[in-house]
Design an enzyme around this catalytic site. Structure first.
Site: not given
Ligand SMILES: NC(=O)c1ccc[n+]([C@@H]2O[C@H](COP(=O)([O-])OP(=O)(O)OC[C@H]3O[C@@H](n4cnc5c(N)ncnc54)[C@H](O)[C@@H]3O)[C@@H](O)[C@H]2O)c1
Length: 430
Positions: A270
């Site tokens: 983030c």
């Molecule tokens: N991790 C955090 O602490 C956090 C906090 C706030 C916001 N976010 C935001 O949330 C979003 C997700 O982050 P995350 O940390 O959960 O990511 P992550 O990488 O942990 O998980 C994302 C998942 O999406 C899957 N994926 C990718 N492309 C795909 C598609 N086209 N269709 C279906 N599945 C797909 C991946 O295989 C993965 O399992 C991002 O935009 C991130 O910036 C994350």
């Protein structure tokens, strides 16, 4: 039955796209609230593990996942066909940066494309991935335009930022207030209603772009303040003053000051990334987001600064980095979690290796580390091993390290996290 009633009766079926740090805890929260939840993730191996009740997310214990799977209320799929049958879809796919530091929108575009092929009447779609203001209106809405479906009447589209702080023992998906902004007022109302079934406090804002901007303000606020305090750390070192003591004393002011702490650099999915989505978007307006660029510059140079300090410390003890054995203590991007994405520890290890150091790392949460295709395995931080290192660099202050033993056995310590509160001649702080 209309969507509103289905949500209120908890008979609406929910699809969560992307089962990572954000999607999986959210899925569990909706299962807990009594909904049928379908998880969609393109990583087939991940889907298989999830359906076996094996969690890859620290905030979701495998026991919780297993009972959700066994209850029949949660199932994961490696494809999108289930979207034709769900009432609500929440998109939680990654939004990284390209090598050029531009937003990589490919995951959002691919998810949108897959969902648009399965649109049906009375459907709610919420984007929860962090992105630049305008994404929902400019990327999702044009794809969801269909002759027979009018947004705000037959189809509801909204943005809701994710605020989860992985590993936070106090605030989780349920008790962290949620912001929602829809394409139309009815879209906002529908998205708010859905989240209210599972989350304690939901706040509506006037548009999708406002909701998108809320997230970027929150993370830019952190990035800029961390950038400021990192620069203050460099200044304090030049002045021979402890930045930690300065912050602690300043934090006694009951108003107008909020403590931020310096460190080896930003990490995670983030803070190092999201503000750059905003500055990228602003370039289209011929506007240079100066605070963001400056903070990013200071923060991304912190690993280099840490290595420079390690040079100095070793030099003062008639040693040099080249040939020294250095143990990096903690490689996750923050304490008590296993996530190494964007972790400054990786840069520090790489920079030290380039300078000829023999680098090991210890991290109870990270048994293996992929360093550009080469696998490193965690070394034991034991009383037998610690004395063999010329320097121990505390990069991530996990709670489970035996700091007293390490202090007693180490030759030299560089502490980037203020893990050691008391002064000691072998400890050097950021
Ligand atoms: N991790 C955090 O602490 C956090 C906090 C706030 C916001 N976010 C935001 O949330 C979003 C997700 O982050 P995350 O940390 O959960 O990511 P992550 O990488 O942990 O998980 C994302 C998942 O999406 C899957 N994926 C990718 N492309 C795909 C598609 N086209 N269709 C279906 N599945 C797909 C991946 O295989 C993965 O399992 C991002 O935009 C991130 O910036 C994350």
């Amino acid at each position: 039955m209309d969507l509103k009633q289905k949500i209120l009766d908890r008979r609406a079926e929910i699809g969560i796209v992307g089962l990572g740090y954000v999607g999986l805890p959210l899925a569990m929260e909706f299962v807990r609230a009594g909904f049928m939840v379908h998880g969609i993730d393109l990583n087939a191996e991940r889907v298989k593990c999830i359906n076996q009740g094996v969690s890859h997310v620290l905030d979701v214990p495998s026991a919780t996942l297993q009972s959700a799977v066994e209850s029949g209320k949660f199932k994961a799929y490696a494809g999108y066909s289930i979207v034709s049958d769900v009432d609500c879809v929440i998109i939680c796919v990654p939004t990284p940066l390209r090598h050029t530091k531009d937003p990589d929108m490919s995951h959002i575009v691919s998810a949108t494309d897959n969902i648009s092929k399965r649109l049906h009447k009375n459907m709610l779609i919420v984007l929860q991935s962090t992105t630049y203001p305008g994404t929902t209106d400019e990327v999702l809405v044009p794809e969801f335009k269909a002759d027979h479906l009018q947004i705000g009447r037959d189809l509801f589209v909204a943005f809701s930022p994710e605020r989860v702080d992985p590993g936070n023992p106090k605030f989780n998906t349920k008790n962290t207030p949620k912001i929602v902004g829809g394409v139309t007022p009815r879209c906002t109302e529908m998205a708010k209603l859905l989240y209210e079934q599972a989350i304690d406090h939901v706040i509506a804002v006037s548009s999708t772009a406002t909701a998108e901007m809320v997230k970027l303000l929150e993370n830019t606020f952190r990035a800029v303040n961390i950038g400021l305090v990192n620069e203050i750390a460099i200044i304090c070192d030049k002045l021979g003053v402890s930045v930690w003591e300065v912050i602690q004393a300043a934090a006694s002011k009951p108003f107008g000051f909020m403590p931020f702490y310096p460190g080896p650099g930003l990490g995670g999915h983030c803070i190092p990334i999201d503000p750059l989505y905003l500055s990228w978007k602003l370039k289209a307006f011929n506007y240079n987001a100066r605070f963001i660029e400056l903070a990013s510059d200071v923060n991304t140079h912190m690993p280099e600064y840490c290595v420079q300090r390690i040079h100095q410390i070793l030099n003062r003890h008639k040693k040099c980095v080249n040939g020294s054995r250095i143990l990096v203590l903690g490689v996750a991007y923050k304490r008590d979690i296993s996530d190494v994405r964007e972790s400054p520890a990786l840069d520090i290890i790489k920079l030290l290796q380039v300078e000829g150091a023999q680098v090991d790392y210890a991290d109870p949460y990270v048994p293996e580390l992929d360093m550009e295709g080469k696998t490193m395995r965690a070394a034991p931080a034991t009383a037998e091993e610690i004395p063999s290192y010329d320097l121990i660099a505390v990069v991530t202050d996990h709670g489970s390290f035996d700091y007293e033993m390490i202090k007693a056995k180490a030759q030299l310590i560089f502490d980037t996290r203020n893990a050691y509160r008391t002064a000691d001649e072998k400890i050097f702080k950021l």
